[in-house]
Design a protein around this motif. Sequence first.
Motif, PDB file in Angstrom:
ATOM      1  N   PHE A 104      -3.170 -12.349  -2.954  1.00  0.00           N
ATOM      2  CA  PHE A 104      -3.141 -13.772  -2.631  1.00  0.00           C
ATOM      3  C   PHE A 104      -4.456 -14.372  -3.109  1.00  0.00           C
ATOM      4  N   ASP A 105      -4.374 -15.293  -4.053  1.00  0.00           N
ATOM      5  CA  ASP A 105      -5.566 -15.891  -4.672  1.00  0.00           C
ATOM      6  C   ASP A 105      -6.546 -14.821  -5.166  1.00  0.00           C
ATOM      7  N   GLY A 106      -5.996 -13.777  -5.777  1.00  0.00           N
ATOM      8  CA  GLY A 106      -6.817 -12.724  -6.359  1.00  0.00           C
ATOM      9  C   GLY A 106      -7.303 -11.670  -5.384  1.00  0.00           C
ATOM     10  N   ARG A 107      -7.001 -11.841  -4.108  1.00  0.00           N
ATOM     11  CA  ARG A 107      -7.461 -10.895  -3.088  1.00  0.00           C
ATOM     12  C   ARG A 107      -6.304  -9.993  -2.677  1.00  0.00           C
ATOM     13  N   GLU A 108      -6.546  -8.697  -2.696  1.00  0.00           N
ATOM     14  CA  GLU A 108      -5.504  -7.754  -2.287  1.00  0.00           C
ATOM     15  C   GLU A 108      -5.235  -7.918  -0.791  1.00  0.00           C
ATOM     16  N   VAL A 109      -3.961  -8.111  -0.428  1.00  0.00           N
ATOM     17  CA  VAL A 109      -3.609  -8.322   0.972  1.00  0.00           C
ATOM     18  C   VAL A 109      -2.683  -7.242   1.525  1.00  0.00           C
ATOM     19  N   TRP A 110      -2.075  -6.446   0.640  1.00  0.00           N
ATOM     20  CA  TRP A 110      -1.202  -5.367   1.132  1.00  0.00           C
ATOM     21  C   TRP A 110      -0.890  -4.425  -0.011  1.00  0.00           C
ATOM     22  N   THR A 111      -0.874  -3.124   0.289  1.00  0.00           N
ATOM     23  CA  THR A 111      -0.438  -2.116  -0.667  1.00  0.00           C
ATOM     24  C   THR A 111       0.568  -1.202   0.018  1.00  0.00           C
ATOM     25  N   LEU A 112       1.704  -1.018  -0.622  1.00  0.00           N
ATOM     26  CA  LEU A 112       2.725  -0.099  -0.134  1.00  0.00           C
ATOM     27  C   LEU A 112       2.798   1.074  -1.099  1.00  0.00           C
ATOM     28  N   CYS A 113       2.497   2.270  -0.602  1.00  0.00           N
ATOM     29  CA  CYS A 113       2.510   3.460  -1.446  1.00  0.00           C
ATOM     30  C   CYS A 113       3.928   4.000  -1.620  1.00  0.00           C
ATOM     31  N   LYS A 114       4.142   4.686  -2.731  1.00  0.00           N
ATOM     32  CA  LYS A 114       5.456   5.278  -2.983  1.00  0.00           C
ATOM     33  C   LYS A 114       5.740   6.400  -1.999  1.00  0.00           C
ATOM     34  N   TYR A 115       4.699   7.209  -1.705  1.00  0.00           N
ATOM     35  CA  TYR A 115       4.873   8.356  -0.810  1.00  0.00           C
ATOM     36  C   TYR A 115       4.225   8.081   0.537  1.00  0.00           C
ATOM     37  N   THR A 116       4.843   8.554   1.575  1.00  0.00           N
ATOM     38  CA  THR A 116       4.260   8.465   2.910  1.00  0.00           C
ATOM     39  C   THR A 116       3.172   9.524   3.063  1.00  0.00           C
ATOM     40  N   ASN A 117       2.413   9.414   4.156  1.00  0.00           N
ATOM     41  CA  ASN A 117       1.526  10.521   4.517  1.00  0.00           C
ATOM     42  C   ASN A 117       2.318  11.548   5.328  1.00  0.00           C
ATOM     43  N   ALA A 118       1.639  12.559   5.815  1.00  0.00           N
ATOM     44  CA  ALA A 118       2.330  13.636   6.525  1.00  0.00           C
ATOM     45  C   ALA A 118       3.032  13.147   7.788  1.00  0.00           C
ATOM     46  N   LEU A 119       2.550  12.049   8.358  1.00  0.00           N
ATOM     47  CA  LEU A 119       3.129  11.510   9.589  1.00  0.00           C
ATOM     48  C   LEU A 119       4.198  10.455   9.322  1.00  0.00           C
ATOM     49  N   GLY A 120       4.472  10.208   8.059  1.00  0.00           N
ATOM     50  CA  GLY A 120       5.493   9.226   7.728  1.00  0.00           C
ATOM     51  C   GLY A 120       4.969   7.820   7.570  1.00  0.00           C
ATOM     52  N   GLY A 121       3.646   7.616   7.660  1.00  0.00           N
ATOM     53  CA  GLY A 121       3.050   6.295   7.521  1.00  0.00           C
ATOM     54  C   GLY A 121       2.612   6.008   6.099  1.00  0.00           C
ATOM     55  N   ASN A 122       1.972   4.863   5.919  1.00  0.00           N
ATOM     56  CA  ASN A 122       1.512   4.447   4.596  1.00  0.00           C
ATOM     57  C   ASN A 122       0.098   4.992   4.367  1.00  0.00           C
ATOM     58  N   PRO A 123      -0.145   5.818   3.338  1.00  0.00           N
ATOM     59  CA  PRO A 123      -1.486   6.379   3.100  1.00  0.00           C
ATOM     60  C   PRO A 123      -2.491   5.296   2.730  1.00  0.00           C
ATOM     61  N   ARG A 124      -3.765   5.611   2.879  1.00  0.00           N
ATOM     62  CA  ARG A 124      -4.809   4.678   2.469  1.00  0.00           C
ATOM     63  C   ARG A 124      -4.974   4.657   0.954  1.00  0.00           C
ATOM     64  N   ASN A 125      -4.762   5.778   0.322  1.00  0.00           N
ATOM     65  CA  ASN A 125      -4.929   5.881  -1.130  1.00  0.00           C
ATOM     66  C   ASN A 125      -3.619   6.364  -1.747  1.00  0.00           C
ATOM     67  N   CYS A 126      -2.962   5.482  -2.492  1.00  0.00           N
ATOM     68  CA  CYS A 126      -1.657   5.813  -3.059  1.00  0.00           C
ATOM     69  C   CYS A 126      -1.750   6.822  -4.194  1.00  0.00           C
ATOM     70  N   ASP A 127      -2.927   6.933  -4.826  1.00  0.00           N
ATOM     71  CA  ASP A 127      -3.065   7.793  -5.993  1.00  0.00           C
ATOM     72  C   ASP A 127      -3.367   9.245  -5.646  1.00  0.00           C
ATOM     73  N   ASN A 128      -3.608   9.519  -4.375  1.00  0.00           N
ATOM     74  CA  ASN A 128      -3.818  10.911  -3.977  1.00  0.00           C
ATOM     75  C   ASN A 128      -2.532  11.710  -4.144  1.00  0.00           C
ATOM     76  N   THR A 129      -2.680  13.004  -4.354  1.00  0.00           N
ATOM     77  CA  THR A 129      -1.509  13.878  -4.432  1.00  0.00           C
ATOM     78  C   THR A 129      -0.778  13.859  -3.094  1.00  0.00           C
ATOM     79  N   PRO A 130       0.543  13.628  -3.092  1.00  0.00           N
ATOM     80  CA  PRO A 130       1.280  13.582  -1.817  1.00  0.00           C
ATOM     81  C   PRO A 130       1.136  14.886  -1.038  1.00  0.00           C
ATOM     82  N   THR A 131       1.043  14.774   0.281  1.00  0.00           N
ATOM     83  CA  THR A 131       0.978  15.953   1.132  1.00  0.00           C
ATOM     84  C   THR A 131       2.325  16.670   1.127  1.00  0.00           C
ATOM     85  N   ARG A 132       2.327  17.892   1.631  1.00  0.00           N
ATOM     86  CA  ARG A 132       3.548  18.701   1.577  1.00  0.00           C
ATOM     87  C   ARG A 132       4.693  18.060   2.351  1.00  0.00           C
TER      88      ARG A 132
END
Length: 302
Positions: free
Chosen positions: A220-248
């Motif tokens: 929004f106006d050049g400021r990142e306001v939300w990122t949705l990762c393709k893979y969840t974290n181990a708990l099923g939530g949205n990871p902080r870093n989408c580029d990390n290798t997905p957990t098992r």
Amino acid sequence: MFSSSPKCQLNIFMRPNILLFLLLFLVQQSYSQTNSGDGIPSTMGKWKLTFAEEFNGSELNKSEWFTYYPYTNDGSDSCEFCRTHGNENQIYLDDNVVIKDGILHLIAKQEQSVWMGEERPFTSGMIQSKRYFGMGYYEFRARLPLGKGLWPALWTFGKFSAEIDFMEAGMRKPRIFHISVHNWDIKTMEYKRVRSKTRLSEDFHTYAMEWDTNYLRFYFDGREVWTLCKYTNALGGNPRNCDNTPTRNAKIQAVFPKRDEKLNVLVNLAIDKEILLPVKRSEVRAEFPLQMEIDYIRVYSD
């Protein structure tokens, strides 16, 4: 104190000019790499400009745009839904789509209209691209109307199952809009609520999305306001870093668009049933006619 040597004097007075020359050269090189001839950025990160609608003509380019939802076998508007969008309170008319001074105006009016036997008390405007787009960077610049019961939206709709709303706002709360990602095969969604410092009707704002292999990133106006990762974290939530290798135990987000999904671009000004309800003290009444304004729509791809 300056030396009386001509050579020293020459060096002293030439250095600023040399520095200025180098600075101008670098700026020019940077500009030539990031901007097209008419001032439109030709690249956005790793993405290259592949489509730009600047609305510079006197009327909408019908070879690029529908002014209705073409959800018929032949792509025509010969369905009730095509211009009413179901149980919304408007009929979308071509006359309500106006281009003036480089701005697209979607105009809403309080007037009775009938389409294929369906009567509505309001008319409005919308556009949908005839082209499809894939992964890349999408950007809109728009100013929204003001008033309870108005639902302006900047969004995309896929060939398969995806809908991505960059901005959808119920203007009953004129500083708030929502971002949402849908999967219509499984009828589920993820969304983010965003609050602006000022009313979204007071000025133009940019709304953008980057769709890459591992994330959907919204701005929004050049400021990142939300990122949705393709893979969840181990708990099923949205990871902080989408580029990390997905957990098992990671899973693909159910709403994340398929890699080969193709998206239409849409802009519409819908009118909700609550337009007819009384306005509370904290709300603003819509004053017709009114308009949603779009400065440009740009898509960058690889």
